[in-house]
Design a protein around this motif. Structure first.
Motif, PDB file in Angstrom:
ATOM      1  N   MET A   1      60.654  61.580  44.455  1.00  0.00           N
ATOM      2  CA  MET A   1      61.049  62.101  45.758  1.00  0.00           C
ATOM      3  C   MET A   1      60.436  61.278  46.887  1.00  0.00           C
ATOM      4  O   MET A   1      61.078  61.061  47.906  1.00  0.00           O
ATOM      5  CB  MET A   1      60.621  63.574  45.858  1.00  0.00           C
ATOM      6  N   THR A   2      59.199  60.829  46.690  1.00  0.00           N
ATOM      7  CA  THR A   2      58.527  60.039  47.725  1.00  0.00           C
ATOM      8  C   THR A   2      59.254  58.718  47.956  1.00  0.00           C
ATOM      9  O   THR A   2      59.383  58.284  49.094  1.00  0.00           O
ATOM     10  CB  THR A   2      57.063  59.778  47.340  1.00  0.00           C
ATOM     11  N   ALA A   3      59.743  58.098  46.888  1.00  0.00           N
ATOM     12  CA  ALA A   3      60.465  56.829  47.031  1.00  0.00           C
ATOM     13  C   ALA A   3      61.758  57.045  47.809  1.00  0.00           C
ATOM     14  O   ALA A   3      62.137  56.211  48.643  1.00  0.00           O
ATOM     15  CB  ALA A   3      60.755  56.226  45.668  1.00  0.00           C
ATOM     16  N   PHE A   4      62.448  58.162  47.546  1.00  0.00           N
ATOM     17  CA  PHE A   4      63.684  58.461  48.270  1.00  0.00           C
ATOM     18  C   PHE A   4      63.405  58.649  49.758  1.00  0.00           C
ATOM     19  O   PHE A   4      64.129  58.126  50.600  1.00  0.00           O
ATOM     20  CB  PHE A   4      64.343  59.718  47.691  1.00  0.00           C
ATOM     21  N   LEU A   5      62.349  59.417  50.098  1.00  0.00           N
ATOM     22  CA  LEU A   5      62.003  59.632  51.505  1.00  0.00           C
ATOM     23  C   LEU A   5      61.607  58.325  52.182  1.00  0.00           C
ATOM     24  O   LEU A   5      61.928  58.108  53.353  1.00  0.00           O
ATOM     25  CB  LEU A   5      60.880  60.654  51.627  1.00  0.00           C
ATOM     26  N   ASP A   6      60.935  57.466  51.445  1.00  0.00           N
ATOM     27  CA  ASP A   6      60.522  56.181  51.993  1.00  0.00           C
ATOM     28  C   ASP A   6      61.743  55.320  52.327  1.00  0.00           C
ATOM     29  O   ASP A   6      61.837  54.754  53.419  1.00  0.00           O
ATOM     30  CB  ASP A   6      59.610  55.466  51.003  1.00  0.00           C
ATOM     31  N   VAL A   7      62.688  55.250  51.403  1.00  0.00           N
ATOM     32  CA  VAL A   7      63.906  54.467  51.639  1.00  0.00           C
ATOM     33  C   VAL A   7      64.728  55.077  52.771  1.00  0.00           C
ATOM     34  O   VAL A   7      65.242  54.365  53.648  1.00  0.00           O
ATOM     35  CB  VAL A   7      64.741  54.358  50.339  1.00  0.00           C
ATOM     36  N   LEU A   8      64.854  56.391  52.779  1.00  0.00           N
ATOM     37  CA  LEU A   8      65.599  57.072  53.843  1.00  0.00           C
ATOM     38  C   LEU A   8      64.938  56.836  55.201  1.00  0.00           C
ATOM     39  O   LEU A   8      65.613  56.563  56.200  1.00  0.00           O
ATOM     40  CB  LEU A   8      65.701  58.574  53.552  1.00  0.00           C
ATOM     41  N   GLY A   9      63.618  56.926  55.239  1.00  0.00           N
ATOM     42  CA  GLY A   9      62.892  56.690  56.489  1.00  0.00           C
ATOM     43  C   GLY A   9      63.067  55.269  56.996  1.00  0.00           C
ATOM     44  O   GLY A   9      63.273  55.050  58.193  1.00  0.00           O
ATOM     45  N   GLN A  10      63.005  54.316  56.094  1.00  0.00           N
ATOM     46  CA  GLN A  10      63.201  52.925  56.506  1.00  0.00           C
ATOM     47  C   GLN A  10      64.626  52.686  56.983  1.00  0.00           C
ATOM     48  O   GLN A  10      64.846  51.972  57.965  1.00  0.00           O
ATOM     49  CB  GLN A  10      62.839  51.987  55.361  1.00  0.00           C
ATOM     50  N   ALA A  11      65.587  53.293  56.310  1.00  0.00           N
ATOM     51  CA  ALA A  11      66.984  53.149  56.728  1.00  0.00           C
ATOM     52  C   ALA A  11      67.200  53.762  58.115  1.00  0.00           C
ATOM     53  O   ALA A  11      67.915  53.190  58.955  1.00  0.00           O
ATOM     54  CB  ALA A  11      67.913  53.801  55.706  1.00  0.00           C
ATOM     55  N   MET A  12      66.595  54.919  58.354  1.00  0.00           N
ATOM     56  CA  MET A  12      66.725  55.549  59.672  1.00  0.00           C
ATOM     57  C   MET A  12      66.096  54.686  60.757  1.00  0.00           C
ATOM     58  O   MET A  12      66.650  54.549  61.858  1.00  0.00           O
ATOM     59  CB  MET A  12      66.082  56.936  59.663  1.00  0.00           C
ATOM     60  N   ALA A  13      64.940  54.095  60.468  1.00  0.00           N
ATOM     61  CA  ALA A  13      64.275  53.246  61.454  1.00  0.00           C
ATOM     62  C   ALA A  13      65.112  52.007  61.765  1.00  0.00           C
ATOM     63  O   ALA A  13      65.247  51.617  62.930  1.00  0.00           O
ATOM     64  CB  ALA A  13      62.890  52.849  60.954  1.00  0.00           C
ATOM     65  N   VAL A  14      65.707  51.410  60.747  1.00  0.00           N
ATOM     66  CA  VAL A  14      66.566  50.240  60.967  1.00  0.00           C
ATOM     67  C   VAL A  14      67.808  50.645  61.761  1.00  0.00           C
ATOM     68  O   VAL A  14      68.218  49.942  62.686  1.00  0.00           O
ATOM     69  CB  VAL A  14      66.947  49.584  59.629  1.00  0.00           C
ATOM     70  N   LEU A  15      68.393  51.781  61.421  1.00  0.00           N
ATOM     71  CA  LEU A  15      69.561  52.266  62.151  1.00  0.00           C
ATOM     72  C   LEU A  15      69.217  52.532  63.624  1.00  0.00           C
ATOM     73  O   LEU A  15      69.985  52.191  64.521  1.00  0.00           O
ATOM     74  CB  LEU A  15      70.106  53.528  61.493  1.00  0.00           C
ATOM     75  N   GLY A  16      68.045  53.102  63.862  1.00  0.00           N
ATOM     76  CA  GLY A  16      67.597  53.312  65.242  1.00  0.00           C
ATOM     77  C   GLY A  16      67.429  51.992  65.980  1.00  0.00           C
ATOM     78  O   GLY A  16      67.790  51.877  67.155  1.00  0.00           O
ATOM     79  N   GLY A  17      66.897  51.000  65.291  1.00  0.00           N
ATOM     80  CA  GLY A  17      66.778  49.676  65.896  1.00  0.00           C
ATOM     81  C   GLY A  17      68.135  49.079  66.237  1.00  0.00           C
ATOM     82  O   GLY A  17      68.316  48.455  67.284  1.00  0.00           O
ATOM     83  N   LEU A  18      69.117  49.294  65.356  1.00  0.00           N
ATOM     84  CA  LEU A  18      70.469  48.810  65.623  1.00  0.00           C
ATOM     85  C   LEU A  18      71.097  49.524  66.820  1.00  0.00           C
ATOM     86  O   LEU A  18      71.864  48.910  67.577  1.00  0.00           O
ATOM     87  CB  LEU A  18      71.340  48.983  64.381  1.00  0.00           C
ATOM     88  N   VAL A  19      70.769  50.789  66.998  1.00  0.00           N
ATOM     89  CA  VAL A  19      71.251  51.516  68.183  1.00  0.00           C
ATOM     90  C   VAL A  19      70.695  50.860  69.446  1.00  0.00           C
ATOM     91  O   VAL A  19      71.414  50.673  70.432  1.00  0.00           O
ATOM     92  CB  VAL A  19      70.863  53.007  68.104  1.00  0.00           C
ATOM     93  N   PHE A  20      69.425  50.476  69.421  1.00  0.00           N
ATOM     94  CA  PHE A  20      68.835  49.801  70.578  1.00  0.00           C
ATOM     95  C   PHE A  20      69.463  48.429  70.812  1.00  0.00           C
ATOM     96  O   PHE A  20      69.674  48.022  71.957  1.00  0.00           O
ATOM     97  CB  PHE A  20      67.320  49.676  70.423  1.00  0.00           C
ATOM     98  N   VAL A  21      69.767  47.713  69.744  1.00  0.00           N
ATOM     99  CA  VAL A  21      70.433  46.415  69.891  1.00  0.00           C
ATOM    100  C   VAL A  21      71.813  46.607  70.519  1.00  0.00           C
ATOM    101  O   VAL A  21      72.203  45.853  71.420  1.00  0.00           O
ATOM    102  CB  VAL A  21      70.529  45.693  68.526  1.00  0.00           C
ATOM    103  N   ALA A  22      72.544  47.620  70.054  1.00  0.00           N
ATOM    104  CA  ALA A  22      73.869  47.895  70.629  1.00  0.00           C
ATOM    105  C   ALA A  22      73.754  48.238  72.116  1.00  0.00           C
ATOM    106  O   ALA A  22      74.595  47.820  72.923  1.00  0.00           O
ATOM    107  CB  ALA A  22      74.547  49.027  69.872  1.00  0.00           C
ATOM    108  N   ALA A  23      72.730  48.989  72.489  1.00  0.00           N
ATOM    109  CA  ALA A  23      72.529  49.307  73.904  1.00  0.00           C
ATOM    110  C   ALA A  23      72.208  48.053  74.705  1.00  0.00           C
ATOM    111  O   ALA A  23      72.677  47.895  75.836  1.00  0.00           O
ATOM    112  CB  ALA A  23      71.413  50.330  74.062  1.00  0.00           C
ATOM    113  N   GLY A  24      71.431  47.155  74.118  1.00  0.00           N
ATOM    114  CA  GLY A  24      71.127  45.894  74.797  1.00  0.00           C
ATOM    115  C   GLY A  24      72.375  45.050  75.013  1.00  0.00           C
ATOM    116  O   GLY A  24      72.572  44.468  76.080  1.00  0.00           O
ATOM    117  N   VAL A  25      73.234  45.012  74.015  1.00  0.00           N
ATOM    118  CA  VAL A  25      74.505  44.300  74.164  1.00  0.00           C
ATOM    119  C   VAL A  25      75.351  44.989  75.230  1.00  0.00           C
ATOM    120  O   VAL A  25      75.999  44.329  76.048  1.00  0.00           O
ATOM    121  CB  VAL A  25      75.247  44.227  72.810  1.00  0.00           C
ATOM    122  N   GLY A  26      75.317  46.318  75.238  1.00  0.00           N
ATOM    123  CA  GLY A  26      76.055  47.070  76.240  1.00  0.00           C
ATOM    124  C   GLY A  26      75.587  46.765  77.651  1.00  0.00           C
ATOM    125  O   GLY A  26      76.393  46.719  78.584  1.00  0.00           O
ATOM    126  N   LEU A  27      74.295  46.556  77.824  1.00  0.00           N
ATOM    127  CA  LEU A  27      73.780  46.204  79.152  1.00  0.00           C
ATOM    128  C   LEU A  27      74.375  44.892  79.641  1.00  0.00           C
ATOM    129  O   LEU A  27      74.597  44.701  80.841  1.00  0.00           O
ATOM    130  CB  LEU A  27      72.260  46.093  79.127  1.00  0.00           C
TER     131      LEU A  27
END
Length: 115
Positions: A1-27
């Motif tokens: 279960m810990t490995a799943f949460l770790d992968v999910l957490g990393q995926a969420m963090a990368v997705l959040g970073g991509l949201v910021f990149v998209a906002a930067g492109v939008g600017l």
């Protein structure tokens, strides 16, 4: 279960970073200050929730969950208010809207309660 949460957490963090990149492109690509403000306010709300939520999932503790809750509530409240404040400041300072934008609701006689 810990490995799943770790992968999910990393995926969420990368997705959040991509949201910021998209906002930067939008600017850079969006046509007027109102569209840019919308992009940044949305990215601030969604991106921060994803990054902070992802970091908590990689190392979940009760105190980190409490901090996550506080951070999410404050971020969602302040990004919405900040975005609206920036857009209102742009309107009041006379910044032009992009061609094709319907501004009828901003006319003095057209606003509800002001006619």
């Amino acid at each position: 279960m810990t490995a799943f949460l770790d992968v999910l957490g990393q995926a969420m963090a990368v997705l959040g970073g991509l949201v910021f990149v998209a906002a930067g492109v939008g600017l850079l690509r969006l046509r007027d200050p109102y569209m840019r403000t919308s992009a940044v306010a949305t990215a601030a709300g969604v991106g921060v929730v994803l990054v902070v939520g992802g970091s908590v999932l990689t190392s979940p503790t009760v105190s980190d969950l409490a901090k996550l809750f506080i951070a999410v509530v404050l971020q969602l409240a302040t990004s919405a208010v900040g975005g609206m404040t920036l857009a209102r400041a742009a309107v009041l300072s006379g910044h032009a809207f992009a061609d094709g934008t319907d501004t009828a609701a901003l006319e003095p006689g057209e606003r509800p309660g002001h006619g």
